[in-house]
Design a protein around this motif. Structure first.
Motif, PDB file in Angstrom:
ATOM      1  N   VAL A  83      26.790-109.841 -82.043  1.00 40.43           N
ATOM      2  CA  VAL A  83      26.986-108.278 -81.577  1.00 40.43           C
ATOM      3  C   VAL A  83      25.528-107.561 -81.362  1.00 40.43           C
ATOM      4  N   HIS A  84      24.890-108.240 -80.590  1.00 49.83           N
ATOM      5  CA  HIS A  84      23.394-107.596 -80.097  1.00 49.83           C
ATOM      6  C   HIS A  84      22.617-107.888 -81.217  1.00 49.83           C
ATOM      7  N   GLY A  85      22.596-108.577 -82.184  1.00 50.72           N
ATOM      8  CA  GLY A  85      21.606-108.436 -83.428  1.00 50.72           C
ATOM      9  C   GLY A  85      21.512-109.922 -84.220  1.00 50.72           C
ATOM     10  N   ILE A  86      21.074-109.474 -85.225  1.00 53.87           N
ATOM     11  CA  ILE A  86      20.757-110.772 -86.286  1.00 53.87           C
ATOM     12  C   ILE A  86      21.910-110.865 -87.141  1.00 53.87           C
ATOM     13  N   PRO A  87      22.652-112.073 -87.353  1.00 55.03           N
ATOM     14  CA  PRO A  87      23.551-112.286 -88.293  1.00 55.03           C
ATOM     15  C   PRO A  87      23.204-111.619 -89.621  1.00 55.03           C
ATOM     16  N   GLY A  88      24.430-111.280 -90.120  1.00 55.99           N
ATOM     17  CA  GLY A  88      24.095-110.502 -91.395  1.00 55.99           C
ATOM     18  C   GLY A  88      23.678-111.502 -92.421  1.00 55.99           C
ATOM     19  N   GLY A  89      24.026-112.814 -92.616  1.00 57.54           N
ATOM     20  CA  GLY A  89      23.652-113.577 -93.619  1.00 57.54           C
ATOM     21  C   GLY A  89      22.267-114.163 -93.587  1.00 57.54           C
ATOM     22  N   PHE A  90      21.692-114.104 -92.259  1.00 61.31           N
ATOM     23  CA  PHE A  90      20.470-114.354 -91.982  1.00 61.31           C
ATOM     24  C   PHE A  90      19.466-113.355 -92.375  1.00 61.31           C
ATOM     25  N   LYS A  91      19.849-112.191 -91.876  1.00 62.52           N
ATOM     26  CA  LYS A  91      19.149-111.157 -92.302  1.00 62.52           C
ATOM     27  C   LYS A  91      19.228-110.746 -93.838  1.00 62.52           C
ATOM     28  N   LEU A 108       5.371-119.973 -87.396  1.00 65.25           N
ATOM     29  CA  LEU A 108       7.007-119.937 -87.237  1.00 65.25           C
ATOM     30  C   LEU A 108       7.020-120.262 -85.588  1.00 65.25           C
ATOM     31  N   MET A 109       8.054-121.079 -85.548  1.00 62.93           N
ATOM     32  CA  MET A 109       8.473-121.455 -84.106  1.00 62.93           C
ATOM     33  C   MET A 109      10.186-121.112 -83.948  1.00 62.93           C
ATOM     34  N   PHE A 110      10.216-120.568 -82.816  1.00 62.22           N
ATOM     35  CA  PHE A 110      11.649-120.231 -82.339  1.00 62.22           C
ATOM     36  C   PHE A 110      12.360-121.537 -81.771  1.00 62.22           C
ATOM     37  N   ALA A 111      13.288-121.720 -81.879  1.00 60.82           N
ATOM     38  CA  ALA A 111      14.151-122.840 -81.203  1.00 60.82           C
ATOM     39  C   ALA A 111      15.454-122.057 -81.011  1.00 60.82           C
ATOM     40  N   HIS A 112      15.613-122.007 -79.472  1.00 57.69           N
ATOM     41  CA  HIS A 112      16.949-120.896 -79.198  1.00 57.69           C
ATOM     42  C   HIS A 112      17.692-121.972 -78.390  1.00 57.69           C
ATOM     43  N   ALA A 113      19.182-121.934 -78.719  1.00 60.06           N
ATOM     44  CA  ALA A 113      20.243-122.697 -78.283  1.00 60.06           C
ATOM     45  C   ALA A 113      21.029-121.992 -77.445  1.00 60.06           C
ATOM     46  N   SER A 114      20.558-120.997 -76.768  1.00 56.40           N
ATOM     47  CA  SER A 114      21.401-120.302 -75.818  1.00 56.40           C
ATOM     48  C   SER A 114      20.787-119.829 -74.540  1.00 56.40           C
ATOM     49  N   HIS A 115      21.431-119.630 -73.550  1.00 53.78           N
ATOM     50  CA  HIS A 115      20.633-119.049 -72.218  1.00 53.78           C
ATOM     51  C   HIS A 115      20.716-117.611 -72.118  1.00 53.78           C
ATOM     52  N   ARG A 116      21.162-117.055 -73.219  1.00 54.56           N
ATOM     53  CA  ARG A 116      21.199-115.399 -73.581  1.00 54.56           C
ATOM     54  C   ARG A 116      20.653-115.383 -74.899  1.00 54.56           C
ATOM     55  N   GLY A 117      20.944-114.059 -75.280  1.00 56.35           N
ATOM     56  CA  GLY A 117      20.301-113.807 -76.672  1.00 56.35           C
ATOM     57  C   GLY A 117      19.098-113.262 -77.043  1.00 56.35           C
ATOM     58  N   ASP A 118      18.515-112.557 -75.935  1.00 56.52           N
ATOM     59  CA  ASP A 118      16.957-112.160 -75.925  1.00 56.52           C
ATOM     60  C   ASP A 118      16.971-111.093 -76.747  1.00 56.52           C
ATOM     61  N   LEU A 119      17.900-110.426 -77.166  1.00 58.12           N
ATOM     62  CA  LEU A 119      17.990-109.124 -77.755  1.00 58.12           C
ATOM     63  C   LEU A 119      17.720-109.673 -79.473  1.00 58.12           C
ATOM     64  N   LEU A 121      16.274-112.394 -80.313  1.00 52.80           N
ATOM     65  CA  LEU A 121      14.824-113.126 -80.374  1.00 52.80           C
ATOM     66  C   LEU A 121      13.839-111.775 -80.484  1.00 52.80           C
ATOM     67  N   ALA A 122      14.084-110.443 -79.632  1.00 53.89           N
ATOM     68  CA  ALA A 122      13.288-109.502 -79.801  1.00 53.89           C
ATOM     69  C   ALA A 122      13.411-108.763 -81.329  1.00 53.89           C
ATOM     70  N   GLN A 123      14.472-108.655 -81.882  1.00 51.56           N
ATOM     71  CA  GLN A 123      14.702-108.191 -83.105  1.00 51.56           C
ATOM     72  C   GLN A 123      13.963-109.085 -84.409  1.00 51.56           C
ATOM     73  N   LEU A 124      14.115-110.454 -84.040  1.00 54.57           N
ATOM     74  CA  LEU A 124      13.792-111.262 -85.097  1.00 54.57           C
ATOM     75  C   LEU A 124      12.068-111.225 -84.819  1.00 54.57           C
ATOM     76  N   THR A 125      11.617-111.308 -83.802  1.00 51.54           N
ATOM     77  CA  THR A 125      10.194-110.847 -83.719  1.00 51.54           C
ATOM     78  C   THR A 125       9.797-109.890 -84.364  1.00 51.54           C
ATOM     79  N   ASP A 126      10.189-108.711 -84.163  1.00 52.44           N
ATOM     80  CA  ASP A 126       9.949-107.405 -84.669  1.00 52.44           C
ATOM     81  C   ASP A 126       9.638-107.633 -86.326  1.00 52.44           C
ATOM     82  N   VAL A 127      11.131-108.110 -86.725  1.00 53.68           N
ATOM     83  CA  VAL A 127      11.365-108.488 -87.973  1.00 53.68           C
ATOM     84  C   VAL A 127      10.238-109.283 -88.724  1.00 53.68           C
TER      85      VAL A 127
END
Length: 181
Positions: A83-91, A108-119, A121-127
């Motif tokens: 829902v455009h954000g970080i999953p609750g359990g992970f947060k 830290l390295m990001f491994a992203h399993a989707s063609h979308r989900g940039d929101l 990634l941006a939120q995680l980068t900020d946090v």
């Protein structure tokens, strides 16, 4: 590699069959000699964060989680967007680490399993930058598994393995870790 490197992988999805987890498993299988990757299996078991439960009252499972992060040479994060954000359990898991000393300056390295989900990634980068983790952008890996059949995912991961994409991302990450040591 003179000294072995230990990487700790955090999956933002609690599903055992998630594409994020599957990507982390593929990275683990592709890791070169001298590099080990352990995938955290208990993020969903962490209690809901409360500052009242820190310090002497920190739950044992949180202490174990933090210690795994402390001894790791680097972290790999693979997290879907919910829902455009970080999953609750992970947060929640990240919240337990905010006031602790295990994460500042940890690579830290990001491994992203989707063609979308940039929101996400941006939120995680900020946090994660707020938490003072050292994100290694040149190690970013995207393998768009989300929404694909099991057979297609298997084929994509095999191709990423055969082409060297998985190993190349890990090599860039380990090089960054070693350069900063």
């Amino acid at each position: 590699m003179a000294n072995p490197l230990s990487l700790y992988a955090l999956c933002g999805s609690l599903r055992q069959t998630s594409t994020s987890r599957r990507l982390l498993e593929a990275l683990s299988a592709a890791s070169p000699a001298g590099v080990s990757i352990e995938i955290c299996d208990f993020i969903g078991d962490l209690p809901i964060f409360s500052p009242d439960e820190e310090g002497d009252r920190t739950p044992a499972i949180v202490t174990t989680f933090a210690e795994k992060i402390r001894v790791a040479d680097g972290l790999i994060v693979s997290c879907p967007e919910y829902v455009h954000g970080i999953p609750g359990g992970f947060k929640n898991a990240l919240d337990w680490l905010v006031s602790r000393d295990e994460v500042p300056f940890k690579p830290l390295m990001f491994a992203h399993a989707s063609h979308r989900g940039d929101l996400v990634l941006a939120q995680l980068t900020d946090v994660l930058q707020t938490m003072s983790l050292r994100i290694v952008p040149e190690a970013f890996l995207r393998v768009p598994l989300a929404g694909k059949s099991d057979e297609a995912q298997t084929a994509m991961l095999a191709e990423a393995q055969e082409s060297g994409a998985l190993r190349a991302a890990l090599d860039r990450f380990t090089q960054a870790i070693l350069a900063a040591a």
